[in-house]
Write a protein that holds these residues in place. Structure first.
Motif, mmCIF file in Angstrom:
data_model
loop_
_atom_site.group_PDB
_atom_site.id
_atom_site.type_symbol
_atom_site.label_atom_id
_atom_site.label_comp_id
_atom_site.label_asym_id
_atom_site.label_seq_id
_atom_site.Cartn_x
_atom_site.Cartn_y
_atom_site.Cartn_z
ATOM 1 N N VAL A 67 -3.067 9.699 -0.298
ATOM 2 C CA VAL A 67 -4.164 9.083 0.462
ATOM 3 C C VAL A 67 -4.946 8.113 -0.418
ATOM 4 O O VAL A 67 -5.241 6.972 -0.025
ATOM 5 N N LEU A 68 -5.291 8.565 -1.636
ATOM 6 C CA LEU A 68 -6.082 7.714 -2.532
ATOM 7 C C LEU A 68 -5.309 6.468 -2.953
ATOM 8 O O LEU A 68 -5.863 5.357 -2.981
ATOM 9 N N ALA A 69 -4.019 6.626 -3.292
ATOM 10 C CA ALA A 69 -3.220 5.474 -3.731
ATOM 11 C C ALA A 69 -3.020 4.476 -2.597
ATOM 12 O O ALA A 69 -3.187 3.263 -2.785
ATOM 13 N N THR A 70 -2.668 4.987 -1.419
ATOM 14 C CA THR A 70 -2.431 4.093 -0.284
ATOM 15 C C THR A 70 -3.706 3.353 0.108
ATOM 16 O O THR A 70 -3.687 2.133 0.340
ATOM 17 N N ALA A 71 -4.826 4.080 0.173
ATOM 18 C CA ALA A 71 -6.089 3.439 0.542
ATOM 19 C C ALA A 71 -6.543 2.459 -0.535
ATOM 20 O O ALA A 71 -7.002 1.346 -0.230
ATOM 21 N N GLY A 72 -6.409 2.842 -1.806
ATOM 22 C CA GLY A 72 -6.854 1.974 -2.895
ATOM 23 C C GLY A 72 -6.040 0.703 -2.996
ATOM 24 O O GLY A 72 -6.593 -0.407 -3.068
ATOM 25 N N GLY A 74 0.785 -1.221 0.000
ATOM 26 C CA GLY A 74 0.000 0.000 0.000
ATOM 27 C C GLY A 74 0.817 1.271 0.000
ATOM 28 O O GLY A 74 0.349 2.315 -0.462
ATOM 29 N N LEU A 75 2.051 1.218 0.502
ATOM 30 C CA LEU A 75 2.843 2.434 0.669
ATOM 31 C C LEU A 75 3.992 2.572 -0.324
ATOM 32 O O LEU A 75 4.759 3.535 -0.240
ATOM 33 N N LEU A 76 4.132 1.653 -1.265
ATOM 34 C CA LEU A 76 5.277 1.684 -2.176
ATOM 35 C C LEU A 76 5.280 2.919 -3.081
ATOM 36 O O LEU A 76 6.328 3.539 -3.295
ATOM 37 N N LEU A 77 4.127 3.272 -3.648
ATOM 38 C CA LEU A 77 4.093 4.453 -4.502
ATOM 39 C C LEU A 77 4.469 5.706 -3.724
ATOM 40 O O LEU A 77 5.213 6.562 -4.216
ATOM 41 N N LEU A 78 3.944 5.821 -2.526
ATOM 42 C CA LEU A 78 4.271 6.966 -1.679
ATOM 43 C C LEU A 78 5.761 6.972 -1.338
ATOM 44 O O LEU A 78 6.419 8.016 -1.378
ATOM 45 N N GLY A 79 6.310 5.823 -1.015
ATOM 46 C CA GLY A 79 7.729 5.743 -0.709
ATOM 47 C C GLY A 79 8.595 6.125 -1.890
ATOM 48 O O GLY A 79 9.610 6.821 -1.731
ATOM 49 N N GLY A 80 8.213 5.689 -3.095
ATOM 50 C CA GLY A 80 8.988 6.028 -4.273
ATOM 51 C C GLY A 80 9.004 7.515 -4.553
ATOM 52 O O GLY A 80 10.052 8.104 -4.844
ATOM 53 N N ARG A 81 7.835 8.161 -4.464
ATOM 54 C CA ARG A 81 7.784 9.595 -4.740
ATOM 55 C C ARG A 81 8.460 10.390 -3.628
ATOM 56 O O ARG A 81 9.117 11.410 -3.886
#
Length: 498
Positions: free
Chosen positions: A207-212, A61-68
């Motif tokens: 928020v949307l990416a992590t939740a989705g 759930g948190l990979l996209l956030l971590g990358g950015r």
């Protein structure tokens, strides 16, 4: 901020490889220890799966956030922070006295890995420029990734049988310490650089990416108790789809997105993410079914099952080494297509397993063929997924690639476990279990056939030519109008790189 660091590239590569090894190791080392964990901590049968699921949930759930975040705040900083969190939570898991303590520690491990894994891959791709040097570096990264996943089964079996299940958590500590020690104290940039502009974080997109993604992973991994057709599963997956659709709309409109959708117009990036999704689904599922076949059909213990995976580990490393040599001279496509075909052949051979079989007759041969083919896929797919990506978006592309891999493993394993269970029909005798595992392995072979088709149809035959724009890391004095014009030019360029 972003830095294209080239100081001490050997130290950077060693640190990144060790970090990736421990993340891959942790994904498989716990599985063999689950029965011992249940007995020692008193887990309820339906709660034990959360030891595995909560890690997948937070990590995926948190990979996209971590990358950015690694693009905006520094790759080395995120790698250090993620490794520290991962190590501390590994210590907490090894010392856990109650079920909730172990589950909380596994959740924390997922958070740390989600911060560190995309930062590590992004640091690698910005330290080594495109060409043979980067291909070799990604080959080392892929080999350690593959070896960690395969050796996790061996380590889990040996530690559980001859030490304690707690060591499947504590074994991470010396590996994390090694990665931290290897990382250069200062990642010196190739030139004096500073961010062209300070971007505001995309909070809504995060928020949307992590939740989705989190809901998607949650819905998939809980199919083991609720079923794919249950209202709870369908409702969860529908909510995940709605959140991810809202994420896509948000990213198309925001000035500083978490994931720039134009990145997916590159055939290299789009094709690599589809391929890594399919390959991860196949790899994770093969580990799962073969491990169960060895223990529940052939009757091997945890340590013997781990030793039986040694040829698989050796084949994965050999495949990645050979793929690195191929890609250094040609394109990732040249290794991906034969690798996917070879893995499909090996898994089709695996599907011939027998309840009266043995390691030499039913496991050794298909293990070598499958693992060499999988290794031929794993190394080039990382190179393909970062081909033509601007340095300032390396973390974004790395987070996307890691997300696709994690989702592929979760979705593929859950779906094919359902297929095997349907074939078994609730029976628990070795013959019925063998039929279920064989069916699952046969379908897994089909995933690699599909991966070969995607590689042929989507990936370009040639590498993209170097763009004619200035290096996006070069500091430039510009106002809002120049910045907007440059961004539009870069976005158009990214769309033509295929």
């Amino acid at each position: 901020m972003y830095k294209n660091s080239r100081g001490r590239p050997g130290r950077v590569l060693a640190a990144v490889a060790v970090a990736q090894f421990v993340f891959a190791l942790d994904m498989s080392v716990v599985n063999v220890a689950l029965p011992a964990i249940r007995t020692d901590l008193g887990f309820a049968p339906l709660d034990l799966s959360w030891v595995v699921h909560v890690y997948a949930l937070t990590f995926g759930g948190l990979l996209l956030l971590g990358g950015r975040a690694s693009d905006l705040y520094g790759r080395r900083r995120l790698l250090l922070l993620g490794l520290a969190v991962f190590g501390l939570c590994s210590l907490g898991g090894g010392l856990a006295q109650e079920p909730w303590q172990l589950v909380a520690a596994r959740a924390g491990q997922g958070v740390g890995a989600a911060a560190a894994a995309p930062a590590a891959l992004a640091m690698l791709t910005t330290t080594f420029t495109e060409g043979p040097g980067r291909v070799r570096a990604l080959g080392v990264w892929s080999a350690t990734n593959a070896a960690g996943g395969a050796l996790g089964v061996l380590a889990g079996g040996l530690l559980t049988e001859y030490a304690s299940w707690r060591w499947v958590m504590l074994v991470n500590l010396p590996v994390v310490a090694t990665a931290l020690a290897l990382l250069p104290a200062e990642a010196r940039p190739a030139r004096s650089v500073r961010p062209v502009r300070r971007e505001r974080p995309d909070v809504l997109g995060a928020v949307l990416a992590t939740a989705g993604i989190g809901l998607l992973v949650f819905g998939v991994v809980r199919t083991d108790v609720r079923g794919w057709g249950s209202p709870a599963t369908l409702g969860t997956l529908a909510a995940a789809g709605a959140l991810l659709a809202a994420f896509a709309v948000t990213e198309a409109r925001t000035a500083a997105p978490l994931l720039r959708l134009g990145l997916l117009r590159s055939r290299w990036v789009a094709g690599a993410n589809v391929l890594v999704f399919l390959a991860a689904a196949g790899q994770f599922t093969a580990f799962y079914f073969v491990s169960l076949y060895l223990q529940q059909v052939l009757g091997l213990g945890a340590a013997a099952t781990g030793l039986a995976f040694l040829p698989f580990s050796a084949g994965l490393v050999a495949g990645t080494v050979f793929a690195t040599r191929v890609v250094a001279r040609r394109t990732p496509r040249a290794a991906l297509v034969p690798g996917a075909v070879l893995a499909a052949v090996g898994l089709a051979w695996f599907a011939l397993i027998s309840p009266d079989g043995g390691f030499l007759t039913d496991v050794l041969g298909p293990s070598l063929v499958t693992s060499i083919g999988t290794g031929l896929v794993l190394a080039p797919v990382a190179a393909a997924g970062t081909t033509g990506v601007a340095a300032r978006e390396a973390g974004m592309a790395s987070g996307l690639l890691n997300s696709s891999r994690q989702l592929g493993g979760c979705v593929g394993l859950a779906a094919l476990a359902t297929v095997a269970a349907h074939r078994t029909g609730g029976a628990t005798d070795p013959v019925a279990l063998n039929d279920g595992y064989a069916t699952g392995l046969a379908v897994t072979a089909g995933l690699f056939v599909l991966a070969a088709v995607v590689a042929v149809a989507v990936l370009p035959r040639r590498r993209p030519e170097a763009p004619g724009l200035p290096d996006p890391l070069t500091p430039v004095a510009e106002g809002p109008a120049e910045s907007s014009a440059r961004n539009r030019a870069e976005n158009r360029l990214e769309g033509t790189r295929s």
